[in-house]
Design a protein around this motif. Structure first.
Motif, short mmCIF file in Angstrom:
data_model
loop_
_atom_site.label_atom_id
_atom_site.label_comp_id
_atom_site.label_asym_id
_atom_site.label_seq_id
_atom_site.Cartn_x
_atom_site.Cartn_y
_atom_site.Cartn_z
N MET A 27 1.16 10.23 1.48
CA MET A 27 0.40 9.70 2.60
C MET A 27 1.30 8.90 3.54
SD MET A 27 -3.18 7.66 2.46
CE MET A 27 -3.99 7.11 3.96
N MET A 67 -6.57 8.90 -1.97
CA MET A 67 -5.33 8.43 -2.60
C MET A 67 -5.58 7.28 -3.58
SD MET A 67 -2.70 10.17 -1.57
CE MET A 67 -1.18 9.23 -1.65
N ARG A 95 0.84 -1.20 0.00
CA ARG A 95 0.00 0.00 0.00
C ARG A 95 0.88 1.26 0.00
NH1 ARG A 95 -3.78 0.79 5.05
NH2 ARG A 95 -1.73 1.15 5.93
N GLY A 104 1.75 10.55 -4.76
CA GLY A 104 3.16 10.26 -4.50
C GLY A 104 4.08 11.37 -4.95
N ARG A 114 2.14 1.80 -3.41
CA ARG A 114 1.09 2.39 -4.25
C ARG A 114 0.93 3.87 -3.93
NH1 ARG A 114 -2.74 -2.37 -3.67
NH2 ARG A 114 -2.21 -3.62 -5.49
N ALA A 115 0.97 4.19 -2.63
CA ALA A 115 0.79 5.58 -2.21
C ALA A 115 1.89 6.46 -2.79
CB ALA A 115 0.77 5.68 -0.69
N LYS A 116 3.06 5.87 -3.04
CA LYS A 116 4.16 6.63 -3.62
C LYS A 116 3.93 6.90 -5.10
CE LYS A 116 7.71 4.08 -1.97
NZ LYS A 116 9.13 3.75 -1.69
N GLY A 117 2.85 6.33 -5.63
CA GLY A 117 2.51 6.59 -7.03
C GLY A 117 3.35 5.81 -8.01
N LEU A 118 3.97 4.73 -7.54
CA LEU A 118 4.77 3.92 -8.46
C LEU A 118 3.86 3.18 -9.43
CD1 LEU A 118 7.24 2.40 -5.84
CD2 LEU A 118 7.64 4.32 -7.37
N MET A 125 9.07 7.23 7.30
CA MET A 125 7.87 7.32 6.46
C MET A 125 7.57 8.79 6.10
SD MET A 125 6.42 4.49 5.54
CE MET A 125 4.75 4.99 5.10
N PHE A 166 1.00 6.28 7.18
CA PHE A 166 -0.01 5.36 7.72
C PHE A 166 0.16 5.11 9.21
CE2 PHE A 166 0.73 4.47 3.28
CZ PHE A 166 -0.54 4.47 2.78
#
Lengths: 305, 321
Positions: B93, B56, A205, B88, A208-212, B163, B95
């Motif tokens: 984001m 997101m 996740r 990104g 994914r959040a990193k936009g890869l 993070m 967590f």
């Protein structure tokens, strides 16, 4: 990492020695060797002579170390059945089995990794079900049946590959496909399960959040973690591979170790059997060692262990 | 209010479950201005995490998102191609679980430079420099050697700092933080919160902080959105919410915060009786009425939204009822 490898190496040596003791005991446990060597109807005198010539009258421990020394120099004794040097017998055939095993494993991995990943990404969908069916079929189909079917289609009808023999690389294609498909299902299931777990993790996740892009998330972040148990399975699957190669080598008359093992069992040719068992066990030890090292590279947390 | 950075109109998240469609988020709307901190508060299961994941595009596969509008700096986030370019990069984001949010198989450095190289480009050496700089910015010493370490070699607090540093690599304008301190112990919580506050001032970052902890909110929020059962029940500035809470649910939440000097020593901590209702199927009237001490028969009807400037609430009662 180096300390880890040295530790594993030490452990592997201990296991290898234990295996050698068992392989040695195997022959002794099968009955009196001198009697077996002398053949039926031999006189007690001739048995005694044989016992002395082969040094079987010495203490067992002495015999073990003498045997170990011989084995270390590549001398596995004489075959009861073929009446030739066991080492020569085996080393003439081991190459064929290694090629068959390696090619089968390569086919199994080439099938199971992409299919497992695909099934995991689309888990529960038609694609997943089709992949699962395909792998179930591999498990349900006896390899002698698939082997014969392949011979019918590709050797007899289409004449693309020879049906039997050990003349060149073409001889290995059909046996390797047969054996490869036979060992695919457990790999496929493990890749699929591992990928389903990995795709649901927090770190995927995060990726994914990193936009890869999706393929980087799947093949870098998820697959690397899903492959750890698969590497371990390669070593464990050696047994299945050998069992399968006995059948497959017989069908395709491929002159390999599996076929030799089958013969030595049916003729009670214990020296050959002993050598085959020893070599297989050592191959198992080496593969386990390799898979431990590969896994330590894949998953840094294992290096501390 | 400034031109909003993020605009959300009528966001809905539905989950297919065995017992029916669960409406986790029921048509919520809010804006986030550049550089402000918006806190979304509510109990577990009120839909606040689903909201953040929906923004997101990280919802689980069983979830469906729909919205009249989700725009970031005027760009339509519901279009996958546009969202892919922003996620990104301009919006990042972090967590709740720092222990599992980093990939165990790769070094901190590897994971930090990855998105930067993908979105921003440049050489690996530049990206590594940037990563070291960001680690220092979040208060991690000997940053260079940390880059070569694996997540399992770091504590939970350090991992959450990593993070944050990783999220800020691409210099985003919006950071969504979903319960970022919940899994950490109290002293570390305070440090991480202070860090977020400092970074926000330094970088002009807008933050959406998702939390159930109103105590935390009081220390960082510019504006607050209170969610209950998938809907927004009250929205306003931090001063409006804490000084003049209008919705009984908000007041109940505030009453649960122990306050030094006010809360009696040894007195039981405040709780709200009852549980969040199941979110399967329709909800008529006020979802909080079963737990509300002020509930009346007409709470089962449609509830009007009341406004007092920037302060809105969804309740039949007036501001100080």
């Amino acid at each position: 990492m180096l300390i880890y490898i040295l530790k594993r190496l030490g452990l592997a040596l201990i296991v290898a020695l234990t295996v050698s003791v068992i392989a040695f005991a195997l022959l002794r446990a099968s009955g009196d060797i001198a009697t077996a060597l002398a053949g039926e109807g031999a006189t007690p005198e001739s048995i005694a002579v044989i016992r002395q010539t082969y040094g079987l009258d010495r203490p067992v421990v002495v015999q073990y170390f003498a045997w170990l020394w011989d084995v270390a120099r590549g001398d596995f004794g004489q075959s009861f059945f073929f009446r030739t040097d066991v080492a020569g017998l085996i080393f003439g055939k081991i190459g064929n089995t290694l090629i068959l095993g390696g090619a089968s494993l390569a086919i199994a991995l080439a099938l199971s990794i992409p299919l497992g990943v695909l099934a995991a990404i689309y888990s529960g969908s038609m694609i997943d079900r089709a992949v699962t069916m395909f792998s179930l079929l591999g498990q349900a189909l006896p390899s002698f049946f698939l082997g014969l079917a392949l011979i019918m289609i590709f050797a007899i009808r289409l004449r693309w590959f020879p049906a039997s023999g050990t003349d060149g690389w073409r001889n290995f294609v059909l046996p390797a496909v047969t054996l490869g498909y036979y060992i695919t299902p457990p790999f496929m299931r493990l890749v699929r399960a591992g990928m389903i777990d990995a795709l649901n993790t927090d770190y995927v996740r995060t990726a994914r959040a990193k936009g890869l892009p999706a393929r980087r998330v799947v093949f870098k972040h998820a697959l690397r973690n899903a492959l750890v148990p698969v590497v371990g399975l390669v070593a464990v699957q050696l047994g299945l591979l050998m069992g399968g190669s006995v059948v497959v080598e017989s069908i395709f008359a491929l002159d390999g170790l599996g076929y030799l093992a089958y013969q030595s069992i049916s003729y009670r040719d214990f020296p050959v059997l002993q050598a085959v068992v020893l070599l297989l066990s050592l191959a198992y030890v080496v593969l386990t060692l390799l898979s431990d090292i590969i896994n330590a590279w894949l998953d840094p947390r294992l290096r501390a262990a | 209010m400034l031109k909003p950075l993020l605009s959300v109109r009528d966001l809905r998240v539905d989950l297919n479950t065995r017992s029916g469609v669960l409406h986790a988020v029921r048509g919520i709307s809010f804006d986030v201005a550049p550089g402000e901190t918006l806190c979304i508060v509510g109990e577990s299961g009120c839909g606040k995490s689903m909201t953040s994941l929906a923004l997101m595009d990280l919802l689980p596969r069983v979830a469906r998102r729909s919205a009249d509008e989700i725009t970031f700096d005027g760009q339509d986030l519901t279009r996958r191609r546009i969202a892919g370019k922003l996620r990104g990069r301009r919006m990042a984001m972090i967590f709740q679980e720092p222990m599992t949010a980093l990939n165990p198989a790769f070094t901190i450095g590897d994971q930090m430079v990855e998105a930067y190289l993908y979105h921003v480009g440049g050489t690996r050496a530049q990206a590594v420099d940037r990563a070291a700089q960001m680690l220092e910015k979040v208060g991690i010493g000997s940053a260079r050697s940390r880059l070569g370490q694996y997540p399992h070699q770091l504590s939970g607090g350090l991992r959450q700092r990593v993070m944050i540093a990783m999220a800020l690599m691409t210099d985003p304008e919006l950071l969504i933080a979903d319960e970022p301190t919940t899994a950490l112990d109290v002293t570390i919580q305070a440090q991480i919160l202070r860090l977020l506050k400092d970074l926000q001032q330094e970088l002009g970052l807008a933050i959406i902080l998702i939390t159930h902890d109103l105590g935390l909110v009081s220390r960082i929020a510019d504006r607050i959105v209170v969610m209950y059962a998938g809907a927004i029940v009250e929205e306003g500035t931090a001063a409006e919410i804490f000084d003049r809470p209008a919705h009984p649910y908000t007041r109940a939440l505030i009453d649960c915060i122990p306050q030094p000097g006010k809360t009696e020593r040894g007195a039981p901590l405040g709780t709200i009786p009852g549980v969040v209702p199941l979110l399967i199927g329709r909800q008529d009237g006020c979802a909080f009425r079963d737990r509300c001490s002020l509930a009346q028969p007409r709470c089962a009807d449609d509830i009007p939204t009341q406004d007092a400037g920037s302060h809105h609430w969804v309740c039949i009662h007036g501001g100080q009822a």
